[in-house]
Structure formats: C-alpha cells, structure tokens
Design an enzyme around this catalytic site. Sequence first.
Site, PDB file in Angstrom:
ATOM      1  CB  ALA A   1      32.050  51.851  51.149  1.00  0.00           C
TER       2      ALA A   1
ATOM      3  CD1 TRP B   1      48.922  41.402  44.805  1.00  0.00           C
ATOM      4  CD2 TRP B   1      50.935  40.557  44.320  1.00  0.00           C
ATOM      5  NE1 TRP B   1      49.337  41.967  43.614  1.00  0.00           N
ATOM      6  CE2 TRP B   1      50.567  41.459  43.292  1.00  0.00           C
ATOM      7  CE3 TRP B   1      52.160  39.893  44.232  1.00  0.00           C
ATOM      8  CZ2 TRP B   1      51.387  41.729  42.194  1.00  0.00           C
ATOM      9  CZ3 TRP B   1      52.980  40.158  43.120  1.00  0.00           C
ATOM     10  CH2 TRP B   1      52.594  41.068  42.129  1.00  0.00           C
TER      11      TRP B   1
ATOM     12  CG  PHE C   1      53.453  45.762  50.561  1.00  0.00           C
ATOM     13  CD1 PHE C   1      53.515  46.443  49.355  1.00  0.00           C
ATOM     14  CD2 PHE C   1      52.215  45.548  51.133  1.00  0.00           C
ATOM     15  CE1 PHE C   1      52.359  46.907  48.732  1.00  0.00           C
ATOM     16  CE2 PHE C   1      51.055  46.004  50.521  1.00  0.00           C
ATOM     17  CZ  PHE C   1      51.129  46.685  49.316  1.00  0.00           C
TER      18      PHE C   1
ATOM     19  CG  PHE D   1      36.363  53.293  50.872  1.00  0.00           C
ATOM     20  CD1 PHE D   1      37.599  53.408  50.244  1.00  0.00           C
ATOM     21  CD2 PHE D   1      35.255  53.755  50.206  1.00  0.00           C
ATOM     22  CE1 PHE D   1      37.718  53.977  48.986  1.00  0.00           C
ATOM     23  CE2 PHE D   1      35.360  54.329  48.937  1.00  0.00           C
ATOM     24  CZ  PHE D   1      36.601  54.444  48.334  1.00  0.00           C
TER      25      PHE D   1
ATOM     26  CE  LYS E   1      38.120  47.759  51.606  1.00  0.00           C
ATOM     27  NZ  LYS E   1      39.199  48.691  51.205  1.00  0.00           N
TER      28      LYS E   1
ATOM     29  CE  LYS F   1      40.179  50.136  44.386  1.00  0.00           C
ATOM     30  NZ  LYS F   1      38.940  49.723  45.070  1.00  0.00           N
TER      31      LYS F   1
ATOM     32  CB  THR G   1      44.122  41.411  47.064  1.00  0.00           C
ATOM     33  OG1 THR G   1      44.104  42.374  46.012  1.00  0.00           O
ATOM     34  CG2 THR G   1      45.203  40.382  46.791  1.00  0.00           C
TER      35      THR G   1
END
Length: 554
Positions: free
Chosen positions: A272, A408, A380, A300, A70, A104, A72
């Site tokens: 969150a 990304w 991905f 989240f 989120k 994380k 990114t």
Amino acid sequence: MATDLEIARAVALRPIGEIAAAAGIDAEHLEPFGRFKAKVGASIDATLPLYTGKLVLVSGISPTPAGEGKTTTSIGLADALNAGGTRTIVCLREPSLGPCFGMKGGATGGGRAQVAPMVDINLHFTGDFHAITSANNLLGALLDNHLYWGNALDIDPRRIMWRRCLDVNDRALRQVVTSLGDSSNGAAREQKWDITVASEVMAVFCLARDLPDLEARLGRMIVAHRRDGRAVTADDLQATGSLAVLLRDALRPNLVQTLEGTPALVHGGPFANIAHGCNSVIATRLALSLADVVVTEAGFGADLGGEKFCDIKCVSAGLAPDASVVVATLRALKMHGGVSKAALGAEDVAAVRRGVVNLIRHVDNMRGFGLPVVVALNAFTGDTDREFAAVAEALAPMGVEVVACRHWAEGAAGAADLARAVQRALAVGARFRPLYEPGMKLADKIRTVAQKIYRAADVFFEKAALKKLSAYQEAGFGALPVCMAKTQYSFSADPTLLGAPSGFTLPVRDVRLCAGAGFVVVLCGDTMTMPGLPRVPAANSIGLDVAGQVRGLF
C-alpha cells in the site's frame, strides 16, 4: 507465551471441502491444493447472485514499531460476525516474501486470529506470486529479444520503461546494467527492478474483473516508446497471450480458513505504500456474492491503503463499501504522542491524548468518503482504563464508537463487541463517494489527495514529473486515478513526522504511467519500489527444526 506459529499448529484445521461448503461453494468449483487450501474456479460466477453482501473495510492509523494489527483485527472481526450468526467471509492479501524474510515477518494475523495454514500462506502458497513474477519477467525477456532480432518496432533503447521484478527485498537490483559481454547477449543498458508486489502485473492481476479483462489490461501495459514517441505495449510485442497463460490459474481466488473455521479468500498482494494495497477484485466480488458481510483490509494507514481502496479499487470495480473500521493500539498512539518504544509499558494518558490526533485524522478521512466508522483498539497487556477513556473521549464529539478488542488472545469472543459495533454502523448505511472526479487533471488529483487526506499546504513537482503528467494528459490518460507512493509512517513524505502534521509541502519527484492497471503512480520523497533488507533481516532467524518444521516465521 506461545508464539503465533505454535498457536496455529495446535489447532486442528477442517478439510477445505467443509470450509467451501460452509461458504456456499460446491465441490465442482473447487481445485484443492492439499487438505487445507484450494483454488475456486471461475465457473462458480454463473451460479451466484451478484454482489449482495455488505463490504466492510479495515484500515488503520499510521503504523509504528509498536504494532497495530489490521490483519489480525480483520480476522477477529470476521470470526466474531460468524460466531454471531452472520455469514461472513474475510478477504485478505497474500503475504510477500520480501517482508517475511525482511523486517516484518509473516502476514497471516496473530494469536487466535489467524488464517491457516500460516506457513504455506506466508511462503509459496499456491504459486500466485511466482506466476506474477514469471509473467512480468517474460515480458522483459520478449522486449529484449525484440531488440536483439532487429527492433522492427523501432523502440528507442533510451525510453524503455519495463522493469523486471523479484519478490525479495534486494537493494542491489534497484539500478543495474544488463547484457554485458559479447554481442550475443544483446546491447548493454541500464535497468531498474521492482519488488513483485510493486509491479504493474500485480496491479493488473488484482484489478482485473475476469480473464478477458486481465488479457485486455495486460495488452495495454506500456513497455517502451518508439523513436517517434509512440508507446509500445505488450500487445505490440505479441506477448499478451503468453502472459495470460502464465496467470490463468493464479487468477482463481485462494480459499483457506481462519483458526475458528471462517472462510477466507487470500488473493493478490500489492503493497500500500508503493502500490494500491488491496486484495484482488475477483476475490472480493466472489465473497460479496457468497456472504452477508465481507471483511477486507487495505494496507498500512487509511491515508494509503484506505484512500486507494476507495479511489482506485472501488471505482475500477464498481464497488461501494458500507462501513470502515480504523485499527489502533494505545501503544502506537503513545508513540505518535512522542513516547519511545522502550517506555510504552508505562501508563501515559497525556501521550495518548497527544497521539490520538493521528487516529482522529484517519477517522475523519474515512468519514469523508461517506462511510460510517468504528475504531478498534487492539488490546495489549499494560493498557489502562484511563488511557482507553482518553481515546473514547477524543472520538466522542465525532459520534464514533471506540471498542476494545482482545481477539489475539480470545479469538471471536474477544471481538464480539467490535462485531456488534460494526453491525450498528452497517445499519446506519453509507453514502460512498470518491475523493475526486475522473475529469480532474492528474496534477489536481495529486494535489487533492495531498491537501484533503494528508493536510499538506501544497505539492512541489519536480520538472520531470510535471513534464510526464502533461504528456499523460495529452495522450488521453487524464481520467486515470493516482496511486500515491510515499512513506507509510507519516501523513507527510518525512517518516519522522509522526502524529498529525499539516501545512507541509509534499515533494513529487517522479510519476509512472500504468496504463494496464489503470492508474498513475506518484513517487513522493525517497520512496523506493524495490525495498532493501534491514541490518538484521528476519531471514537470519528463520530455519528448520530437527523435525523438519519451519521455525522463526512470525
């Protein structure tokens, strides 16, 4: 492949004064913290039009170990909108040291879509979290000091609600006994600690509109009850002024930049799953006065941060979002479809079709708030055209665009299609409406969220929770919104129920009144407000290299 940290270090950042000028912030309103970050002074408010920009919320599906992205995506979208000629600012939360050194890692985006300087932001930044922690714990110290010096307010030691906090995951502090030793240390009693991002001071900090509102909210925070049952507030302890002094400078929003030079306001950081999960109201309102479009994220899944953004932050601040982006990955959808993490590299269209139900429910929930929605599929390596087509086909009956994103790897260029889709959504326009009316009873608000957002059949309230809710209603707090605290991994309170479970009973074991923040926290299932570290915490891999630079942080 270069790490996020290596990518960030390879970019030559622009001086923060240039970023401020691009955002429309004059130097006189800027307080630099080195070359690449700064605080924006409150004096700027009088020079700006009020909240003329469009507000885009970025949320996501229920998170999985496969990753969604989120933050990114929020950064990539803001970069792409700016590259397309739309004046855009991205508003994000500050990372907590808890996840950074826990499970994380950092929280400043990834790849070519990052805010920088990422090491500073992920660690001490401008000291905001330290100020919040200090203010919270000063109030605890003043409370204990009042008890020690005679307890003039006749506080019942058995009904002390205030918790100290620390911005580190530490399960040993969940339940402790303090003031052991001789009588000069005070009376021994049991205490519970929260992580800083779950503290009421953090919530007050993020929901305050300005310094006077901050002081008013701090003063209303309830710390204990007298023996006759009346509440004791920070004002009663004459603590409000000192708390405000500690928080005054922190309340100014932090200005940084993305790797592509987009202005970013990174300010506040409630979780969150156990708090309301949104950056500060002050930063969002400032951005709306400066930019044509403001991109902000809520933590989240949309069932947590997205719902709280709409029902708590927007209602409290008088904001109305204009569009929503729901982020997913094909890998995460396959996990919701029953595929193990080890098998995610193989094409599995059937699993995508099984798991897309999670995405559909989040999209449906955001549309229920009256918002046009765009789905961002974070790409991905290994994703296939057939898998992407399965998602687009599933969302087509809802009239929702599904966009493949490669920010990304490619930065703004990789999110250009997403930016165009968001512009189309903004052109459609929103008819924003909260989920429930303030006049509903607290228990009914909880049931409404459980049934309409989570798709629960009903709610089971522990007797103690029902008793507290009744007391809050009678005390005049019935108009407050509810802040649901539950696992982020499922619509239910059971983290193992992936996909889109329905028909379950949501267990509510406890509730907490946050009178200063202006909401009631609802604790569902086994959710803890002080997380623990995993078996192998990220802290084990973080350190300094031979040049004295940080390694292992994200």
